[in-house]
Write a protein that holds these residues in place. Structure first.
Motif, mmCIF file in Angstrom:
data_model
loop_
_atom_site.group_PDB
_atom_site.id
_atom_site.type_symbol
_atom_site.label_atom_id
_atom_site.label_comp_id
_atom_site.label_asym_id
_atom_site.label_seq_id
_atom_site.Cartn_x
_atom_site.Cartn_y
_atom_site.Cartn_z
ATOM 1 N N MET A 1 7.461 -7.047 -5.737
ATOM 2 C CA MET A 1 7.608 -5.608 -6.016
ATOM 3 C C MET A 1 8.276 -5.407 -7.379
ATOM 4 S SD MET A 1 7.934 -2.222 -4.921
ATOM 5 C CE MET A 1 7.184 -2.530 -3.349
ATOM 6 N N LEU A 5 9.813 0.159 -9.458
ATOM 7 C CA LEU A 5 9.346 0.800 -8.222
ATOM 8 C C LEU A 5 10.411 0.680 -7.133
ATOM 9 C CD1 LEU A 5 5.566 0.024 -7.610
ATOM 10 C CD2 LEU A 5 6.690 2.239 -7.760
ATOM 11 N N ALA A 28 2.403 7.753 -4.320
ATOM 12 C CA ALA A 28 2.274 6.290 -4.340
ATOM 13 C C ALA A 28 2.619 5.705 -2.963
ATOM 14 C CB ALA A 28 3.197 5.709 -5.410
ATOM 15 N N GLU A 31 -0.140 5.433 -0.460
ATOM 16 C CA GLU A 31 -1.211 4.468 -0.724
ATOM 17 C C GLU A 31 -0.729 3.018 -0.710
ATOM 18 O OE1 GLU A 31 -3.212 7.745 -3.729
ATOM 19 O OE2 GLU A 31 -2.562 5.809 -4.515
ATOM 20 N N ASP A 32 0.553 2.831 -0.697
ATOM 21 C CA ASP A 32 1.065 1.481 -0.887
ATOM 22 C C ASP A 32 1.983 1.075 0.274
ATOM 23 O OD1 ASP A 32 2.770 -0.191 -3.691
ATOM 24 O OD2 ASP A 32 2.050 -0.915 -1.756
ATOM 25 N N PRO A 33 1.485 0.268 1.193
ATOM 26 C CA PRO A 33 2.315 -0.161 2.337
ATOM 27 C C PRO A 33 3.543 -0.953 1.896
ATOM 28 C CG PRO A 33 -0.007 -0.732 2.676
ATOM 29 C CD PRO A 33 0.121 -0.265 1.262
ATOM 30 N N ALA A 34 3.405 -1.702 0.777
ATOM 31 C CA ALA A 34 4.551 -2.491 0.298
ATOM 32 C C ALA A 34 5.683 -1.561 -0.137
ATOM 33 C CB ALA A 34 4.121 -3.371 -0.871
ATOM 34 N N LEU A 35 5.283 -0.434 -0.726
ATOM 35 C CA LEU A 35 6.293 0.537 -1.156
ATOM 36 C C LEU A 35 6.969 1.172 0.065
ATOM 37 C CD1 LEU A 35 7.468 1.637 -3.721
ATOM 38 C CD2 LEU A 35 5.751 3.449 -3.726
#
Lengths: 327, 189
Positions: A1, A5, A28, A31-35
């Motif tokens: 990551m 961010l 964001a 759309e972003d599972p990691a986030l």
């Protein structure tokens, strides 16, 4: 990551992003599972910060109030307030009605309107029914809110009544305590006046003696109390070395039990044992005036002492029973 | 300790609240109200205001339970962030944050192990664990985080208050939160 961010995730959780930054971050985030995982990490981290606040229980009445509100909202939510649905009249199908609305020739308008009369009546009744339902729901909600408010008010009232009761009890206690303190003060005042009176008497006697031309040949000793239970006990001894005679004036000595006597001693440094100067008892007021003459010659009367001894006196003083002493 | 049971339980309770289950609502209140009230009280220093915030949090829970997203954190974390944000909003509206920030800055070091009233809603061990996690942070991270969490200042204001560059403040906040989460890993995972 990416660090920036991750930083934004931390700032987002703490509400530190500006409006634009926050909107962009939330886009964001969708759309972003990691986030999202990063936000979760940061959110969990704040839990420790929350726990670092001193833990204080909320006001107890709030729980009932919230539960009542929850119940009220839930009850209200069970009855759909909108959209309102109108049931079709029993003798006419919905489709037919719908069709007639969407099309149809004008000459048939009057009969069609007549056909619609039951529909209109049903619609009016339906609206009325729905309105009543809404009113009922609203009334129920209002009633539950009032009940919740009443619970809160009753609890507050009880709280205030308790506070008033405690306050009144404290006031009563303070009044009693004040009365008791006043009484003790009066007694102390009276005792002080009494002592002042006796002190004046002794001073007067002393002054009288000073006027005596032979006063310079008289030794005056004040004997202080060693008695815990009679701290006011006092004695004055007047001693004339030349004549080997003296006068003892005693006040406030406690009365002795049968078989016991007070015994006066003259302490002469040239002798190992104090010289007895006689025994005495006190009257009911604890007073006595005793003219005394020691049983043996005294070279120097450095101190005078009174002890409690067996009736008739002892050859040597019992120092554990020392009552007054002074020189 | 494996609190995933408790977590699942909380998550399940939130789902039940979404279905208007009063018992679930009560359990969540009993379990977390002290923590949430304490956060609000620490920020607002006013029991009446803190009470209002707690009330708002649980009313919001009632309204928003259906949209709660477990992927973004456990329910208790979600609720505590909600309590914190509402308290900060109220604090801002009361224009108190400046003096409060100063108070927080002065109070921060050394770390105070606060246990004024042991809560019945949180396990004592868990609270101690959380305290220890904050206490173990380096001073500069703890100070930046405490200020960010409790004062409601903007990034720039925190930077000014601490006399540190903005980038440094952001990095400290990020590293501090990650460290806290790592410290709590054993407790939470």
């Amino acid at each position: 990551m990416d660090d920036s961010l991750s930083e934004n995730a931390a700032l987002y959780v703490l509400g530190l992003l500006t409006g634009d930054e926050q909107a962009a971050f939330e886009r964001a985030l969708q759309e972003d599972p990691a986030l999202a995982a990063e936000v979760r990490t940061m959110t969990e981290g704040t839990l420790a910060l929350a726990a670092s606040a001193p833990q204080v229980a909320p006001p107890p009445d709030l729980r009932a109030q919230l539960l009542a509100a929850f119940q009220t909202e839930t009850d209200a939510g069970q009855v759909p307030a909108a959209p309102l649905t109108v049931l079709p009249p029993p003798s006419h199908g919905l489709k037919k009605t719908s069709d007639s609305r969407s099309g149809g020739s004008p000459p048939q308008a009057a009969p069609r309107l007549l056909h619609l009369l039951p529909w209109a009546a049903a619609a009016v009744l339906g609206v009325m029914f729905a309105q009543q339902k809404q009113e009922l729901t609203s009334t129920r909600a209002e009633s539950s809110k009032i009940k919740a408010d009443n619970v809160s008010l009753t609890e507050r009232e009880r709280h205030y009544l308790d506070a008033i009761r405690i306050s009144e009890a404290a006031k009563a206690e303070a009044s009693t305590s004040l009365a008791s303190t006043r009484e003790a003060l009066e007694k102390a005042k009276a005792g002080l006046e009494d002592l002042n009176g006796r002190h004046s008497t002794l001073v007067a006697e002393l002054n009288a003696l000073r006027q005596d031309s032979q006063l310079d040949k008289t030794r005056i000793a004040v004997l202080g109390s060693l008695l815990e239970n009679s701290p006011k006990a006092v004695a004055v001894s007047l001693w004339r070395q030349e004549t080997q005679q003296g006068l003892l004036v005693v006040e406030n000595l406690p009365a002795l039990p049968p078989g016991r006597d007070y015994q006066l001693w003259v302490i002469d440094p040239s002798r190992k044992i104090p010289v007895s100067a006689g025994v005495f008892k006190v009257d009911v007021d604890g007073k006595v005036r005793l003219e005394f003459k020691p049983v043996a010659p005294v070279r120097e009367a450095s101190k005078f002492a009174v002890t409690v001894e067996r009736e008739g006196g002892s050859p040597t003083p019992d120092l554990k029973q020392l009552v007054v002493i002074g020189g | 300790m494996k609190p995933t049971d408790a977590e699942h339980d909380d998550t399940d309770l939130v789902r039940r609240v979404a279905l208007r289950d009063a018992e679930a609502f009560t359990i969540l209140y009993d379990r977390h109200s002290t923590l949430l009230y304490s956060v609000a009280l620490k920020i607002l220093a006013d029991p009446e205001e803190a009470r209002d915030v707690l009330q708002q949090v649980f009313l919001t829970l009632h309204e928003k339970a259906a949209v709660y997203n477990p992927a973004l954190g456990r329910p208790v974390a979600w609720l505590s962030v909600m309590a914190r944000n509402k308290a900060i909003d109220r604090c801002r509206s009361l224009k108190r944050q400046r003096e409060y920030a100063e108070r927080i800055r002065q109070e921060t070091p050394p770390f105070e192990h606060s246990s004024e009233n042991p809560t019945e809603t949180h396990n004592r061990d868990e609270l101690d664990y959380l305290h220890a996690a904050v206490a173990q942070l380096p001073d500069e991270q703890r100070q930046a985080l405490t200020l960010a969490y409790f004062s409601g200042l903007t990034q720039q204001e925190i930077s000014d208050t601490l006399s540190q560059p903005l980038g440094t403040v952001k990095a400290r906040i990020r590293r501090g939160l990650i460290k806290l989460r790592e410290s709590l890993g054993q407790l939470l995972d």
